[in-house]
Write a protein that holds these residues in place. Structure first.
Motif, PDB file in Angstrom:
ATOM      1  N   ASP A  86       0.968  -1.198   0.052  1.00  0.00           N
ATOM      2  CA  ASP A  86       0.023  -0.068   0.051  1.00  0.00           C
ATOM      3  C   ASP A  86       0.866   1.275  -0.138  1.00  0.00           C
ATOM      4  OD1 ASP A  86      -1.926   2.085   0.438  1.00  0.00           O
ATOM      5  OD2 ASP A  86      -2.583   1.248   2.116  1.00  0.00           O
ATOM      6  N   GLN A  87       0.803   2.043  -1.093  1.00  0.00           N
ATOM      7  CA  GLN A  87       1.574   3.364  -1.041  1.00  0.00           C
ATOM      8  C   GLN A  87       1.301   4.328  -0.082  1.00  0.00           C
ATOM      9  OE1 GLN A  87       1.459   5.600  -4.505  1.00  0.00           O
ATOM     10  NE2 GLN A  87       2.175   3.928  -5.958  1.00  0.00           N
ATOM     11  N   ARG A  88       0.100   4.313   0.559  1.00  0.00           N
ATOM     12  CA  ARG A  88      -0.145   5.308   1.573  1.00  0.00           C
ATOM     13  C   ARG A  88       0.382   4.893   3.011  1.00  0.00           C
ATOM     14  NH1 ARG A  88      -6.384   6.591   2.621  1.00  0.00           N
ATOM     15  NH2 ARG A  88      -6.223   4.213   2.999  1.00  0.00           N
ATOM     16  N   SER A  89       0.520   3.322   3.175  1.00  0.00           N
ATOM     17  CA  SER A  89       1.156   3.073   4.418  1.00  0.00           C
ATOM     18  C   SER A  89       2.778   3.330   4.131  1.00  0.00           C
ATOM     19  CB  SER A  89       1.135   1.512   4.593  1.00  0.00           C
ATOM     20  OG  SER A  89       1.778   0.925   5.521  1.00  0.00           O
ATOM     21  N   ALA A  90       3.076   3.100   3.078  1.00  0.00           N
ATOM     22  CA  ALA A  90       4.741   3.424   2.956  1.00  0.00           C
ATOM     23  C   ALA A  90       5.185   4.660   3.221  1.00  0.00           C
ATOM     24  CB  ALA A  90       5.386   3.072   1.677  1.00  0.00           C
ATOM     25  N   GLU A  91       4.140   5.867   2.569  1.00  0.00           N
ATOM     26  CA  GLU A  91       4.503   6.978   2.559  1.00  0.00           C
ATOM     27  C   GLU A  91       4.338   7.480   4.192  1.00  0.00           C
ATOM     28  OE1 GLU A  91       2.174   9.360   0.008  1.00  0.00           O
ATOM     29  OE2 GLU A  91       1.995  10.859   1.198  1.00  0.00           O
ATOM     30  N   VAL A 151      19.291   2.102   9.645  1.00  0.00           N
ATOM     31  CA  VAL A 151      18.841   0.827   9.368  1.00  0.00           C
ATOM     32  C   VAL A 151      17.492   0.792   9.090  1.00  0.00           C
ATOM     33  CG1 VAL A 151      18.583  -1.448   9.948  1.00  0.00           C
ATOM     34  CG2 VAL A 151      20.724  -0.328  10.292  1.00  0.00           C
ATOM     35  N   VAL A 152      16.516   1.259  10.139  1.00  0.00           N
ATOM     36  CA  VAL A 152      15.091   1.356  10.008  1.00  0.00           C
ATOM     37  C   VAL A 152      14.812   2.289   8.927  1.00  0.00           C
ATOM     38  CG1 VAL A 152      13.039   1.799  11.209  1.00  0.00           C
ATOM     39  CG2 VAL A 152      14.754   0.540  12.341  1.00  0.00           C
ATOM     40  N   GLY A 153      15.251   3.449   8.685  1.00  0.00           N
ATOM     41  CA  GLY A 153      14.759   4.601   7.942  1.00  0.00           C
ATOM     42  C   GLY A 153      15.195   4.222   6.459  1.00  0.00           C
ATOM     43  N   LEU A 154      16.455   3.433   6.179  1.00  0.00           N
ATOM     44  CA  LEU A 154      16.697   3.287   4.830  1.00  0.00           C
ATOM     45  C   LEU A 154      15.795   1.869   4.431  1.00  0.00           C
ATOM     46  CD1 LEU A 154      20.502   3.338   4.844  1.00  0.00           C
ATOM     47  CD2 LEU A 154      18.928   4.969   3.767  1.00  0.00           C
ATOM     48  N   ALA A 155      15.548   1.132   5.316  1.00  0.00           N
ATOM     49  CA  ALA A 155      14.610  -0.017   4.943  1.00  0.00           C
ATOM     50  C   ALA A 155      13.390   0.365   4.328  1.00  0.00           C
ATOM     51  CB  ALA A 155      14.383  -1.028   6.103  1.00  0.00           C
ATOM     52  N   ILE A 159       9.467   1.919   0.041  1.00  0.00           N
ATOM     53  CA  ILE A 159       8.534   3.089  -0.453  1.00  0.00           C
ATOM     54  C   ILE A 159       8.941   3.221  -2.212  1.00  0.00           C
ATOM     55  CG2 ILE A 159       9.680   5.218  -0.230  1.00  0.00           C
ATOM     56  CD1 ILE A 159       7.129   6.471   0.146  1.00  0.00           C
ATOM     57  N   PHE A 160      10.505   3.094  -2.326  1.00  0.00           N
ATOM     58  CA  PHE A 160      10.689   2.943  -3.621  1.00  0.00           C
ATOM     59  C   PHE A 160      10.314   1.842  -4.598  1.00  0.00           C
ATOM     60  CE2 PHE A 160      14.148   1.996  -6.845  1.00  0.00           C
ATOM     61  CZ  PHE A 160      14.131   3.179  -7.492  1.00  0.00           C
TER      62      PHE A 160
END
Lengths: 509, 102
Positions: free
Chosen positions: A155-160, B76-80, B85-86
């Motif tokens: 889900d894009q919104r969750s990743a955002e 680590v958490v942030g890059l993951a 998202i990418f």
């Protein structure tokens, strides 16, 4: 006061130790057992172990604080009160998230593991007696939350939401750290009681720096409790994250933030100075938080966004109690804050369980999706409505009492300590409560008085309905035993002051 | 040999912290934002080390170790999360993240 390491001290840490072990066990079980029900059951039943140790600590509690590991860990009434609150959160969360998580989240076991790790951090936060352990427990609380926000991987919104959360969270802890660094520089120690001792003696110079340090610490915690002007992350992340994770953010992050905030400001003796500027800042923050939260919540159409702004508004009420104690140096305001947090946690978990259940059943999160649900799903609708009314502070639910205690504590302290502006703060809070009726009432009206789009009956999974019933029942019980809980919260809040006053007495003031 | 006064170190630390904060607020790429956050944390570390040496107490240096470790975990958490998202959208500019209206 303990000065060295003793094996017996591990007993004081046993709730957190067993909770960490439980999280690891849940992770292992998730690897080897295919059935998700087993993972959730292990997590839920396993919570009995830290609960047992916490109860044992409560039973052996003599009323005076117990210290361990060079004062890094403090077990007092205050810490025990919050430990109970956080264990309650974890239990209700596992119960209410089961159906959603096994339906939508791919790594269901990870969800419970992260939940338990974050709870460990929260419990440590309540009983920290030192800046380093405060920082570590804050990060232990936050990291799992970042991951939980992004658990819906497709889900894009969750990743955002996860990206926004991790960036703003990391920035807020950097701000907090700078405040801690200044505090360390001013007092020469990271031990909260020694900091209190230094402030009690009075600083020779650097008073401007103390204000800067206070403001930075306040800003860092302001992010965690989503107080205006550090609230902008909350609505986006609440909307994008999986709904059970949102429920956890709204209660866990806030309760832990307040646990740490009260600990550092009162136990750390930051209130021992004459600090008119800081009180003004907190008062303005409280007013802005309440007003913005309530006004913006009133115009939302998405229920999750509305709950986000509602939780911002609730943080504003809590800040009123904090502000009263900060201004007058009396524990009543903080005691009311503790009681308010307990009721808020139960209410918000109940309301969110209801929203998860109803949104799952209808497939929508807009307010119009809730039309006529009282006829299609009477039990869950009743529980949700009671929880929403409790958030609004309408009798006869416990939310009414928590608001009465909070506002009357602030009001009477304003009268007694001759601080009339506290009464104005309470009046603004009361006006805000009226505004909050509009939006809580809108959902209740949609559920009870609008015509349903369909007439079929909806079914709710057992875990969800039982957690709603539990939360609502707890709220109804709290009406009767409110005084008992308050009698427990008052010594807990006084404890923070007592330690600081003990330092004062030791100095011969 | 003259020594550099403590206040200079603290001024450098405050400047670094400000540059980091501005970086977080104006940059649009999450990786650069992360680097700016690292700058803020290093400013904090500089302040801790300076104060630790000025106050002649070891607590500040222990704090620096803890901050370094936690910052590594944070990255680590942030890059993951950025990688994830990418994968969903092939683009990581924060200005493009407008599914959730801020």
């Amino acid at each position: 006061m303990a000065t060295g390491f003793k094996v017996a001290d591990l007993y004081l840490l046993s709730p957190e130790l067993s909770l960490t072990l439980l999280a690891l066990v849940v992770m292992a079980v998730d690897l080897f057992v295919k059935r998700r029900a087993v993972t959730a059951a292990v997590a839920l039943v396993g919570l009995l172990v830290p609960a047992f140790f916490t109860i044992s600590l409560i039973l052996t509690n003599t009323g005076s604080a117990r210290h361990a590991f060079f004062n890094m860990l403090v077990v007092d009434n205050y810490a025990l009160f919050f430990k109970v609150v956080f264990l309650l959160i974890a239990a209700v969360m596992i119960l209410s998230s089961y159906s959603y998580v096994s339906k939508y989240v791919r790594g269901a076991g990870e969800f419970y593991t992260l939940l338990l790790f974050s709870t460990t951090g929260m419990m440590l936060m309540a009983s920290t007696g030192e800046l380093i352990s405060l920082y570590i427990s804050l990060e232990l609380t936050s990291f799992p939350l970042y991951v939980m926000a992004g658990l819906l991987r497709t889900d894009q919104r969750s990743a955002e939401a996860a990206v926004k959360y991790v960036l703003l969270g990391a920035m807020s802890s950097a701000i907090l750290l700078y405040g801690l660094a200044l505090l360390y520089g001013l007092t020469g120690t990271t031990d909260l009681l020694s900091i209190a001792g230094t402030f009690a003696k009075g600083l020779q110079d650097g008073n401007l720096l103390v204000i800067v340090a206070d403001i930075l610490i306040l800003a860092g915690f302001g992010f965690k409790i989503s107080a205006v002007p550090f609230h902008m992350w909350a609505p986006d992340i609440y909307e994008g994250a999986p709904t059970p994770a949102t429920a956890f953010f709204s209660v866990g992050s806030k309760a832990a933030g307040f646990a740490g905030l009260l600990r550092i400001f009162f136990y750390g003796g930051l209130n021992l100075r004459d600090l008119p500027q800081l009180v003004v800042v907190v008062a303005i923050m409280a007013i802005l938080t309440m007003t913005l939260g309530n006004v913006v919540a009133a115009v939302q159409s998405n229920v999750k966004r509305m709950m986000a702004y509602s939780s911002i508004a609730q943080a504003g009420y809590l800040l009123v109690g904090f502000c009263a104690s900060l201004a007058t140096g009396r524990p009543e305001g903080n005691a009311a804050v503790l009681f308010f947090i307990l009721v808020y946690v139960l209410t918000n978990l109940g309301a969110f369980a209801g929203i998860i259940a109803l949104a799952n059943a209808t497939g929508g999160e807009q307010i119009e999706d809730f039309r006529g649900l009282a006829r299609r799903e009477p039990l869950v609708s009743l529980g949700t409505a009671l929880c929403l009314l409790s958030l609004a502070g309408i009798p006869p639910v416990a939310g009414f009492w928590s608001k009465v205690f909070l506002f009357s504590a602030a009001w009477s302290q304003g009268v007694e300590m001759n601080q009339p502006w506290l009464q104005w703060l309470v009046i603004i809070a009361l006006l805000n409560s009226v505004v909050s009726l509009v939006y809580y009432g809108r959902i209740v009206k949609a559920m009870y008085f609008d015509a349903p789009p369909k007439e079929d009956r909806l079914s709710t999974p057992l875990g969800l309905s039982s957690s709603i019933v539990l939360a609502t029942a707890a709220l109804l019980v709290l009406i009767v035993v409110a005084q008992v809980v308050l009698n427990w919260a008052l010594p807990a809040a006084s404890m923070l002051f007592a330690s600081a006053q003990g330092v004062l007495m030791a100095l011969g003031h | 040999m003259t020594t550099i006064p403590v206040s200079w170190y603290l001024i450098v630390s405050a400047l670094l912290f400000t540059i980091g904060t501005i970086g977080v607020l104006v940059r649009r790429n999450p990786l650069i934002i992360f680097m700016s956050i690292e700058l803020m944390l290093n400013a904090v570390n500089l302040a801790f080390v300076t104060l630790s040496s000025y106050l002649d107490s070891a607590d500040g240096q222990i704090f620096v170790f803890i901050v370094l470790t936690v910052a590594a975990a944070e990255v680590v958490v942030g890059l993951a999360i950025i990688v994830s998202i990418f994968r969903t959208r092939r683009n990581i500019d924060v200005d493009e993240m407008n599914l959730l209206r801020g």
